[in-house]
Design a protein around this motif. Structure first.
Motif, PDB file in Angstrom:
ATOM      1  N   LEU A 190      31.614  23.354  15.618  1.00  0.00           N
ATOM      2  CA  LEU A 190      32.372  24.589  16.265  1.00  0.00           C
ATOM      3  C   LEU A 190      32.686  23.880  17.544  1.00  0.00           C
ATOM      4  CD1 LEU A 190      32.906  27.608  15.340  1.00  0.00           C
ATOM      5  CD2 LEU A 190      31.378  28.256  16.915  1.00  0.00           C
ATOM      6  N   PRO A 191      34.241  24.116  17.512  1.00  0.00           N
ATOM      7  CA  PRO A 191      34.526  23.617  19.089  1.00  0.00           C
ATOM      8  C   PRO A 191      34.153  24.343  20.411  1.00  0.00           C
ATOM      9  CG  PRO A 191      36.349  24.627  17.930  1.00  0.00           C
ATOM     10  CD  PRO A 191      35.409  24.652  16.846  1.00  0.00           C
ATOM     11  N   ILE A 192      33.916  23.539  21.337  1.00  0.00           N
ATOM     12  CA  ILE A 192      33.713  24.085  22.871  1.00  0.00           C
ATOM     13  C   ILE A 192      35.119  25.144  23.113  1.00  0.00           C
ATOM     14  CG2 ILE A 192      33.238  23.580  25.140  1.00  0.00           C
ATOM     15  CD1 ILE A 192      31.827  21.026  24.375  1.00  0.00           C
ATOM     16  N   GLY A 193      34.837  26.324  23.593  1.00  0.00           N
ATOM     17  CA  GLY A 193      35.796  26.981  23.864  1.00  0.00           C
ATOM     18  C   GLY A 193      35.917  28.111  22.891  1.00  0.00           C
ATOM     19  N   TYR A 194      35.350  27.942  21.754  1.00  0.00           N
ATOM     20  CA  TYR A 194      35.590  29.186  20.681  1.00  0.00           C
ATOM     21  C   TYR A 194      34.978  30.543  21.234  1.00  0.00           C
ATOM     22  CZ  TYR A 194      35.253  31.323  16.160  1.00  0.00           C
ATOM     23  OH  TYR A 194      35.438  32.125  14.862  1.00  0.00           O
ATOM     24  N   TYR A 195      35.628  31.523  21.196  1.00  0.00           N
ATOM     25  CA  TYR A 195      35.339  32.724  21.614  1.00  0.00           C
ATOM     26  C   TYR A 195      35.213  33.874  20.666  1.00  0.00           C
ATOM     27  CZ  TYR A 195      40.432  33.693  22.549  1.00  0.00           C
ATOM     28  OH  TYR A 195      41.683  33.819  22.229  1.00  0.00           O
TER      29      TYR A 195
END
Length: 452
Positions: A294-299
């Motif tokens: 899961l990419p960093i910054g996924y909110y």
């Protein structure tokens, strides 16, 4: 500890609501939510409140309303889906129409000082309905920042990521340090969908061949009472002594608290010994995906509802280790494949709600979400987190574990338990009994009682 006064009276002058739009043009597009985001159990608003003491801002005597309004507008440029509108499509699929219409913003002034809310800020708060505006200036120069967000858009860490971005821009940054990532397809149904796990949290026992008929039993509790409990180091240590000696230090604070509350709540409600009691724990998968990561910054939402089950009689008569083993086993079942199975189940069964019965209890841990670190330029809040102690629309069904300091400045966890009045009396006695360690020495806890 003094309770927030239920008779606290003050005047609030509220300005006309306005829509704060992105500071620059943003794309018009339709973005699908993930199949974890749009399940029925997340279709409600999360109320969050932050209390800030009077202090000079980093740039002097700026007005927090003006600073936060401007920072919000600039933050909505990279976070432009928040300025759009939720729409429902076929099969109850939710999506965001990115219209740049903006978010509702309200400023207000309250004729009350921060100290009048009591010497320890924790939910339930007095007069919270009157203060749930975006920014409320207080008489003493302190202020309150509050918001409501559809849970379908973000989980607690995702919301804190957005709030922290507002804080960074309010303090002078030109862009968030963590760029937001939408990419909700990471947690969307596979093609073809395949349910590979049993999902007791949605009433599905083995297959999905039940036409999505989920049996629920409505809460029929009458008069309710609510008590806020503070668990500091000594209380948690006392509870940990009830775990098997060779495993005491291996259990997390959350596992200890959730198991203790589940057991005490069951004892207090006096169900039929054969009744199945369910504990639902929210298990976050942030940082645990590998295919793909899961990419960093996924909110978006990244958690599952893990379910532990036990007959009421067994839960009451066995030591705490019995409940601890069930809670840990339930959490361990939540894997990357489990999350994908949940997404497929949602798409195949019309996005059902999680199982809500009289004997279901849910605990959500937000102690690591970071609400208490959000800084708009006036330092960290004296309280930051959920504005209401219960999760969702059903009183007594669910609770937050919230990081908090007591009046002595000790770090701990606060929970506000809602139970029928007579059951609450039994709950307190059971919890006090568990906090006795050694047997002749009582480890007292701080609690505040208020009628619902």
């Amino acid at each position: 500890m003094a309770a927030p006064s239920s008779t606290l009276v003050f005047k609030v002058h509220r300005r006309e609501p306005e829509l704060v739009r992105p500071a620059k043009p943003t794309p018009y597009e339709v973005k699908l939510l993930s199949d974890i985001d749009d399940q029925q159990g997340l279709r409600f608003h999360i109320p969050v409140v932050q209390f800030y003491k009077h202090a000079p801002s980093i740039r002097g005597k700026d007005d927090p309303v003006a600073v936060i309004r401007r920072a919000l507008s600039e933050t909505l440029v990279p976070y432009y889906p928040f300025a759009g509108r939720l729409r429902e499509g076929p099969n109850r699929k939710l999506m965001v129409e990115c219209t740049a219409e903006g978010v509702l913003f309200v400023e207000a002034d309250a004729d009350v000082r921060l100290t009048e809310f009591g010497d320890q800020l924790q939910p339930p708060f007095a007069c919270m309905k009157e203060l749930l505006f975006d920014v409320t200036r207080l008489k003493c120069g302190s202020f309150i920042f509050a918001l409501r967000l559809s849970h379908c858009m973000s989980d607690a860490p995702g919301l804190v990521q957005f709030m922290s971005a507002i804080g960074e821009i309010a303090r002078g940054s030109h862009a968030p340090s963590i760029p937001p990532v939408w990419e909700r397809y990471f947690l969307s149904t596979r093609s073809p969908p395949r349910v590979t796990h049993t999902h007791r949290e949605y009433g599905q026992q083995a297959t999905i061949d039940e036409n999505n008929t989920l049996t629920t039993m409505p809460h029929n509790f009458d008069s309710m009472a609510q008590i806020s409990f503070f668990f500091g180091c000594s209380q948690l240590s006392a509870l940990r002594r009830h775990a098997p000696p060779h495993l005491r230090q291996s259990y997390s604070r959350f596992e200890i608290l959730a198991s203790c509350l589940w057991k005490c709540r069951t004892v207090s409600l006096r169900p039929d010994p054969k009744e199945t009691m369910r504990m639902i724990c929210l298990v976050s998968m942030r940082g645990k995906f590998s295919d793909p990561p899961l990419p960093i910054g996924y909110y978006g939402n990244t958690f599952a509802f893990a379910v532990a089950e036990a007959p009421a009689g067994e839960l009451c008569r066995n030591p705490l280790g019995y409940a601890l083993d069930l809670v840990r086993k339930a959490k361990g079942e939540v894997t990357e494949e489990y999350m994908k199975s949940v997404a497929d189940l949602m798409a195949l069964t019309g996005r059902p709600d999680f199982l809500k019965t009289r004997w279901t209890y849910l605990v959500s841990d937000v102690t690591r979400a970071g609400f208490e670190t959000v800084d708009f330029g006036w330092g960290s809040p004296v309280y930051g987190g959920p504005a209401e102690p219960d999760v969702g629309p059903v009183p007594g069904l669910a609770n937050f574990c919230i990081p908090c300091k007591n009046k002595e400045g000790e770090d701990g966890i606060v929970l506000a338990i809602s139970l029928p009045t007579q059951a609450m009396e039994r709950f307190v006695k059971e919890l006090e009994s568990m906090l006795k360690s050694p047997p002749n020495e009582t480890k007292t806890f701080t609690h505040v009682m208020s009628a619902l």
